[in-house]
Scaffold this active site. Structure first.
Site, mmCIF file in Angstrom:
data_model
loop_
_atom_site.group_PDB
_atom_site.id
_atom_site.type_symbol
_atom_site.label_atom_id
_atom_site.label_comp_id
_atom_site.label_asym_id
_atom_site.label_seq_id
_atom_site.Cartn_x
_atom_site.Cartn_y
_atom_site.Cartn_z
ATOM 1 N N VAL A 75 -5.866 5.003 7.400
ATOM 2 C CA VAL A 75 -5.710 5.615 6.079
ATOM 3 C C VAL A 75 -6.827 6.628 5.815
ATOM 4 C CG1 VAL A 75 -5.413 5.175 3.618
ATOM 5 C CG2 VAL A 75 -4.626 3.475 5.272
ATOM 6 N N ASP B 54 -0.422 -11.437 3.522
ATOM 7 C CA ASP B 54 -0.469 -10.077 2.991
ATOM 8 C C ASP B 54 0.473 -9.949 1.786
ATOM 9 O OD1 ASP B 54 -1.022 -7.017 3.534
ATOM 10 O OD2 ASP B 54 1.152 -7.200 3.359
ATOM 11 N N LYS C 212 -0.416 -9.250 -2.308
ATOM 12 C CA LYS C 212 0.244 -8.216 -3.121
ATOM 13 C C LYS C 212 0.965 -8.847 -4.319
ATOM 14 C CE LYS C 212 0.712 -5.199 0.865
ATOM 15 N NZ LYS C 212 1.542 -4.906 2.046
ATOM 16 N N ILE D 270 4.404 3.853 -2.403
ATOM 17 C CA ILE D 270 5.316 3.665 -3.545
ATOM 18 C C ILE D 270 4.529 3.462 -4.830
ATOM 19 C CG2 ILE D 270 7.224 2.281 -4.436
ATOM 20 C CD1 ILE D 270 7.673 1.277 -1.559
ATOM 21 N N GLY E 36 1.319 2.950 6.577
ATOM 22 C CA GLY E 36 1.149 4.152 7.396
ATOM 23 C C GLY E 36 0.063 5.018 6.802
#
Ligand code: NAP
Length: 445
Positions: free
Chosen positions: A28, A213, A217, A148, A319
């Protein structure tokens, strides 16, 4: 492109610059650095002042990277402390030293942007307090579902509504695996190995496949949606490693597919009290449900609010570049606030709702069992469900003799009732093995 000697910026400066420190230049961070450099003119126009990279902290200085070497440092503590840094973008991951670095930045009046869900799921309270005390921003759009936009819509666009439910597919690795198993009929172990070869699963996939994970979230989403602090440990968590190709094939026969869902729900008790349920598990969903068509590494989040109704957010959940887009959005917001004054909203936990026990959560169930192939077994099995007031919606009988299987789909029942039912089935002579217990979500009955 950097200006290491520029002075600290202060509100109201005509010629001010916004100094940015990036901690981490991996997947990132590399993309964030690229965009800050490539889009400098646009960022300047959007922020109202030039955005200057002051430095980038990495662990290994010897690794070749596409950046002016003079900007690199292996001393993130010193970088964060620099007077000419206004915004710290944390993209290192993990709890330590990220937590201490973010705290130090906030306490020194720097706004912070982070994508670190593992840290936020535990320490948002501590970090938000530090940001509030220092009157600076703490933004973390990229921590849930990559590119998003879902944190800002929940925090700002829906600030005047009452969120009832947030349910989504927020882990690309598990979605890739389940989609591939569904498509090819391959088993879990082979598909996981293939996901690793294609770069969709890490060398140690535990955090993804066991739902850690997704649970982090879910904790972040539930905290924001319900104005209540929810930690990762409050989230009921089941991973996908026990989902079999037989389960996916059986799901198809019920016009369903299986997805790892993160579900955050406002639970209304009969006495009018409310609580929060946050849970992660693989579940059957009807093929007609909007989340059923989210395949591969894509993510999607469906929000249901009292007045807005149902909203759906869909896109790339991970990504380098997609995640960097969300990071840059936060960075621009924080930079604008530095230039023009004002602050973004911080977490609000005023509602302080209790966490609902998974035992009390009502869902539908899919129970697959290997049974003796003899008359009367179906009636005996149905009897065990009836005793515990778990109502059966559909039954399929498959195979014969040693391979005889019974698949039961129930109406809504509490987890407590369903667990008691499964325990009783496991004790029955006629039931050789209860092979799978999965929830069925996304239906109204
Ligand atoms: P990554 O590829 O592992 O990169 C981590 C970077 O941090 C590396 O450059 C590493 O340096 C540096 N770093 C680690 N520890 C350090 C330390 N103690 N001191 C200085 N530098 C250190 O991680 P990533 O995939 O970019 O993820 C970064 C963050 O974004 C994580 O919190 C992750 O959860 C989150 N995130 C990632 C994605 C994604 O798609 N990758 C999506 C959403 C959120 P070296 O390069 O020298 O090793």
């Amino acid at each position: 492109m950097s200006d290491q000697n520029s002075t600290a910026t202060t509100p109201g400066d005509g010629d001010r610059e916004i100094g940015v420190a990036v901690l981490g230049m991996g997947n990132v961070g590399t993309e964030v650095v690229r965009i800050i450099e490539d889009a400098a003119a646009d960022l300047r126009a959007r922020v109202g002042a030039p955005v200057r990279l002051r430095g980038v902290a990495v662990r290994d200085l010897s690794r070749p990277r596409k950046i002016d070497q003079a900007l690199l440092t292996d001393d993130p503590v010193a970088l964060v402390a620099r007077d000419d840094v206004d915004i710290v973008v944390e993209l290192m991951g993990g709890i330590d030293p990220a937590r201490a670095l973010i705290r130090a930045a906030l306490e020194n009046g720097k706004s912070v942007v982070t994508a670190n869900k593992a840290l936020l799921a535990e320490y948002t309270g501590e970090l938000a307090s530090a940001a509030a005390d220092a009157k600076v921003d703490l933004y973390f759009e990229a921590a849930v579902a990559g590119a998003i936009p879902v944190i800002r819509p929940l925090m700002q666009s829906l600030a005047g509504d009452t969120v009832e439910r947030v349910a989504g597919i927020v882990n690309g690795t598990t979605n890739f695996i389940l989609s591939a198993m569904d498509e090819t009929g391959a088993d879990y172990a082979d598909t996981l190995a293939e996901a690793g070869r294609l770069g969709y699963a890490e060398a140690d996939p535990t955090a993804d496949v066991e739902g850690f994970d997704a649970a982090a979230k879910a904790a972040i989403l539930a905290s924001i949606a319900f104005h209540t602090r929810v930690h990762a440990a409050d989230v009921h968590r089941e991973g996908i490693s026990s989902v079999t190709s037989e389960d996916l094939a059986a799901a198809k026969k019920f016009d369903c597919t299986i997805k790892l869902l993160s579900i955050c729900e406002r639970v209304h008790a009969a006495d009018g009290t409310e609580s929060v349920s946050a849970r992660v598990y693989p579940a059957l969903i009807p093929l007609t449900h909007p989340l059923a068509t989210v395949n591969g590494a894509f993510n999607a989040v469906v929000v249901e609010a009292e007045n807005a109704g149902r909203l759906m957010f869909y896109g790339q959940g991970a990504g380098g570049a997609p995640t960097a887009s969300a990071v840059l959005g936060d960075m621009v917001m924080a930079a604008r606030n530095k230039v023009h004054g004002g602050r973004g909203p911080l977490e609000s936990t005023y509602a302080a709702l209790p966490i609902a026990s998974i035992d009390d959560v009502q869902t539908r169930y899919y129970i697959s069992m290997q049974v003796a192939d003899r008359p009367g077994v179906l009636a005996q099995v149905a009897g065990e469900f009836a005793k515990r007031e778990v109502s059966i919606a559909a039954v399929r009988q498959e195979g014969a003799q040693e391979d005889a299987r019974l698949i039961v789909v129930t109406h809504r029942a509490s987890d407590r009732a369903q667990s008691a039912c499964v325990a009783a089935l496991e004790d029955m002579d006629a039931v050789i093995k209860v092979s799978s217990v999965l929830r069925l979500e996304g239906t109204n009955d």
